[in-house]
Design an enzyme around this catalytic site. Sequence first.
Site, PDB file in Angstrom:
ATOM      1  CG  ASN A 208      71.022-112.715 -63.129  1.00  0.00           C
ATOM      2  OD1 ASN A 208      70.415-113.451 -62.356  1.00  0.00           O
ATOM      3  ND2 ASN A 208      70.387-111.967 -64.034  1.00  0.00           N
ATOM      4  N   PRO A 303      65.278-105.512 -73.892  1.00  0.00           N
ATOM      5  CG  PRO A 303      63.350-106.820 -74.037  1.00  0.00           C
ATOM      6  CD  PRO A 303      64.798-106.805 -74.413  1.00  0.00           C
ATOM      7  CB  ILE A 305      60.338-105.711 -68.821  1.00  0.00           C
ATOM      8  CG1 ILE A 305      60.982-106.598 -69.883  1.00  0.00           C
ATOM      9  CG2 ILE A 305      58.883-106.117 -68.596  1.00  0.00           C
ATOM     10  CD1 ILE A 305      61.138-108.057 -69.458  1.00  0.00           C
ATOM     11  CG  LEU A 306      60.721-101.150 -63.782  1.00  0.00           C
ATOM     12  CD1 LEU A 306      59.395-101.483 -63.102  1.00  0.00           C
ATOM     13  CD2 LEU A 306      61.865-101.152 -62.761  1.00  0.00           C
ATOM     14  CG  PHE A 323      62.645-106.322 -56.539  1.00  0.00           C
ATOM     15  CD1 PHE A 323      63.120-107.029 -55.447  1.00  0.00           C
ATOM     16  CD2 PHE A 323      61.275-106.161 -56.676  1.00  0.00           C
ATOM     17  CE1 PHE A 323      62.249-107.567 -54.506  1.00  0.00           C
ATOM     18  CE2 PHE A 323      60.397-106.692 -55.749  1.00  0.00           C
ATOM     19  CZ  PHE A 323      60.885-107.395 -54.650  1.00  0.00           C
TER      20      PHE A 323
END
Length: 398
Positions: A208, A303, A305-306, A323
Amino acid sequence: MLAGKHILLIIAGGIAAFKSLDLIRRLRERGAVVTPVLTRAGEEFVTPLSVAGLAGSKVYRDLFDLGDEAEMGHIQLSRVADLVVVAPATADLMAKMAGGLANDLASTLLLATDKPVMIVPAMNVRMWEHAATQRNLATLRGDGVTVVGPNDGDMACGEFGPGRMSEPLEIVEAVEQALSSGPLKGRRVLVTSGPTHEPIDPVRYIANRSSGAQGTAVARALAALGAHVVFVTGPADVPPPDGVEVVAVQTAQEMEEAVEASLPVDAAVFAAAVADWRVSSASDRKLKKTKDGLPELEFAENPDILHGVSQMKSGRPALVVGFAAETNDVIDNATAKRLRKGCDWIVANDVSPETGIMGGSENAVILIDKNGADAWPRMGKDEVARELAARIAAEITT
């Protein structure tokens, strides 16, 4: 900043020990008092005379020195320092530290000290990546030991990869950070940053547009408030800040592993733009154009993660910040994300092309918590980072 500070410097055996000579010089330039301890293996790479000459101090080498031990010298040495630095820290000495062994002066000092300890690992890449070393590293981090490096690079053995000792100025920066004062002094904070690159084949990947600028600024601002920052970064455009513990990764799966290895922390800030998907079976060879048409790519979900850290049953950070980069309905989408992930705060922004925020120098964020949404004015990313760091400090220190 280091004027009058006492550094107990333990130099273990390894070719990187030559960097410790320059480290002594750099520390003394900044006013630090350096007391050197040289292991038997360390003497194979640097001489006691060169160490003593640069430190302007006696070099301590033996546990059973009759003159020193008459007054329990190893105990005294371990207590008078403001900070104990092990540079280089070999796999052997790290294993001793993790296991609580004390069979020479260096390991005894490390077990007897009541002061903060910093290690600067240096070893062959295979030794660094070995499961035993990584277990020992996790133990030491859990014990509160600060880890600086290692860096990637060419090694004396001819191999390339992580295991190269950090440069003296990097270590000095970390020492200054460790001895600085601020509201986050003694706190450990995790920050993720940058994009992830998900391989399609050896030359292509999914990514990205994240530059990593905002995550880097957040890490720098937290470090300036005295935090020990573990900075887990994907392949960002901007270099990582000085004075933080850098863990470089490429993929989302590598980032998840690095985050798990960095816990426990007091707060975690997930500023990385992690790819949602990866190619489930990346090719080990470059995909070629064929007469059969386009290749078929099957995707798998990366995955979350957050979500994983936010939902931890034990050892969850006191504050988890996510975020949300949105292109429409920013507040609604970010509020829903906070509830879905289970994090405490979401820092949301509009990254539509017309805003110029993605990859730019400014940001306009909305901080969303359980009480609602707080829109901040557009400002530089460093200013956003300082405001966020100040709020994090207020949240976890009250």
